[in-house]
Scaffold this active site. Structure first.
Site, PDB file in Angstrom:
ATOM      1  N   GLY A   1     -16.937  33.490 -39.774  1.00  0.00           N
ATOM      2  CA  GLY A   1     -17.869  34.439 -39.162  1.00  0.00           C
ATOM      3  C   GLY A   1     -17.828  34.119 -37.668  1.00  0.00           C
ATOM      4  O   GLY A   1     -18.413  32.886 -37.380  1.00  0.00           O
ATOM      5  N   THR A   2     -17.369  34.842 -36.945  1.00  0.00           N
ATOM      6  CA  THR A   2     -16.732  34.123 -35.697  1.00  0.00           C
ATOM      7  C   THR A   2     -17.303  34.967 -34.367  1.00  0.00           C
ATOM      8  O   THR A   2     -17.634  36.141 -34.284  1.00  0.00           O
ATOM      9  CB  THR A   2     -15.309  34.328 -35.559  1.00  0.00           C
ATOM     10  OG1 THR A   2     -14.991  33.444 -36.593  1.00  0.00           O
ATOM     11  CG2 THR A   2     -14.581  33.983 -34.285  1.00  0.00           C
TER      12      THR A   2
END
Lengths: 217, 231
Positions: free
Chosen positions: A19-20
């Protein structure tokens, strides 16, 4: 066939995801890649100092988002392809960023049913200088002056659009990325940790790291 | 190798801005339609092949070349470089020398084209060996053709001039085999003339080249007559 279906529960139970917040920006001397460093399994932070900026060739890197396993595997495969490709080039020549991005795209598209990978491929080569290619989830490819991706990127579309300038100076570009990512990290729960950067220029590779107390200031 | 040695002559010229391929096609029957029965083929938009020897083997070779070129561009999204293509084709041709169930290729192929690094010209033999050339010749008239090619100044030569020389050289190489008629086929590939694509030369240029070859030939004859008179 009635359109493309998107599986929202694309991650398997317990799968490690990035989750970037990632981005790559072309500037005067070449290109800079930037990323946060958070890797999660659900709500648990599996790694707070991840390196999402992966080397594909001497001066070609990629930013990985999506499934950690998938993107690592794809990056490894592309790296191998590029080694084979480079060995066939005339002495002194290195692969172009476009070739690297095309291989990413080919793999992401042909395996679109099984992959969760959003990749930004960026690099410096003598012919095209700094260039950025975005390869989002379906396996399309888009050349851009700068690219942002990952869950945190949604919060900074407007800011980046307004503040991006062509051919920025080195320090100006670093500040641009640092500010953008710090906002993305602030608003996105799945992004965090340190801000990593890779500068790709004629001179080669330079790595930077920024700790929370610095970029949050 | 025997099949190749007696095949019709093929030549290739690497000029400063591109390459020219030419073949001499012996007309075996009056019933053959002129202008049909093309012999020079295209592997990719920027690469052409001329070959001497067993023609079906040549077609098979070209087919493989097309496969290699399309596989490459499907993966890397850019046209295959000619040195790399030759590498692959060299491996392929060599493989046919390794097994008793197959025979080696009965062709010598001249592969030429223009890629990101400029013009390239290669000649590949049945053994799988290939060399880069500035001027290449194969087939029956190769000795004559080679000695004529050696006289050219490849650094200054443009493809447009090379087309004329190709017509002339094929004509000279045909001298020893004069009882049979032949048809000339010329293709070229250059950034300036064809936008980097491999194409047959336009009809008017072909005719001009044939005329040039004829005139050169007549001049040579006259020179010979002059020397005879002098002695």
């Amino acid at each position: 066939m009635n359109g493309i279906s998107v599986d929202i529960n694309h991650l398997k139970k317990g799968e490690v995801s990035l989750g970037t917040s990632i981005m790559a920006v072309t500037y005067k001397d070449g290109v800079i890649l930037g990323a946060d460093s958070r890797t999660t399994t659900g709500t648990y932070i599996a790694n707070r100092v991840t390196d999402k900026l992966t080397q594909i060739h001497d001066t070609i890197y990629c930013c990985r988002s999506g499934s950690a396993a998938d993107t690592q595997a794809v990056a490894d495969i592309v790296k191998y392809y590029l080694q084979m490709h480079a060995s066939q080039l005339p002495p002194g020549e290195t692969p172009t960023t476009k070739v690297a991005a095309s291989v990413f795209q080919e793999i992401c598209y042909t395996n679109k049913d099984g992959l969760t990978a959003g990749i930004i491929c960026a690099g410096y080569d003598k012919k095209n200088k700094g260039s950025v290619y975005s390869i989002p989830i379906g396996g399309s490819i888009h050349q851009q002056e700068y690219a942002i991706a990952g869950s945190g990127s949604t919060f900074i579309y407007g800011w980046c659009d307004k503040n991006y300038k062509r051919d920025m100076e080195r320090d100006e570009c670093i500040t641009f990325i640092k500010t953008a990512l710090s906002e993305a990290i602030k608003w996105d729960g799945s992004s965090g940790g340190v801000v990593r950067m890779v500068l790709l220029t004629e001179k080669g590779v330079e790595r930077l790291i920024f700790y929370p107390d610095e970029y949050q200031a | 190798m025997k099949a190749v040695e007696n095949g019709s002559t093929s030549i290739g010229i690497k000029a400063k801005d591109g390459v020219v391929l030419a073949v001499e096609k012996i007309v075996n029957s009056k019933l053959l339609v002129p202008g049909k029965n093309k012999r020079i083929q295209t592997i990719d938009r920027h690469i052409g092949v001329a070959y001497s020897g067993l023609l079906p083997d040549g077609r098979h070779f070209v087919n493989r070349g097309r496969d290699e070129a399309s596989t490459y561009s499907n993966m890397y999204k850019e046209p295959v470089s000619i040195p790399h293509l030759m590498d692959r084709l060299g491996l392929y041709v060599q493989n046919y020398t390794c097994y008793n169930s197959v025979r080696p290729f009965g062709v010598v192929s001249i592969v030429g084209g223009v890629d990101a690094n400029g013009p390239h010209l290669y000649m590949i033999e049945p053994s799988g060996t290939y060399w880069g050339y500035t001027g290449a010749a194969t087939g029956k008239g190769r000795q004559t053709a080679k000695s004529e090619l050696e006289k050219l100044n490849f650094e200054e030569l443009t493809v447009r001039e090379a087309v004329k020389h190709a017509a002339r050289i094929i004509r000279q190489a045909h001298e020893d085999n004069k009882d049979k008629d032949y048809e000339l086929e010329i293709t070229w590939c250059s950034l300036e003339e064809t936008g980097g694509q491999h194409q047959f030369v336009p009809e008017d240029l072909l005719q001009e080249a044939i005329k040039f070859a004829q005139e050169e030939d007549d001049e040579d004859d006259e020179d010979e007559e002059d020397t005879e008179m002098a002695t």
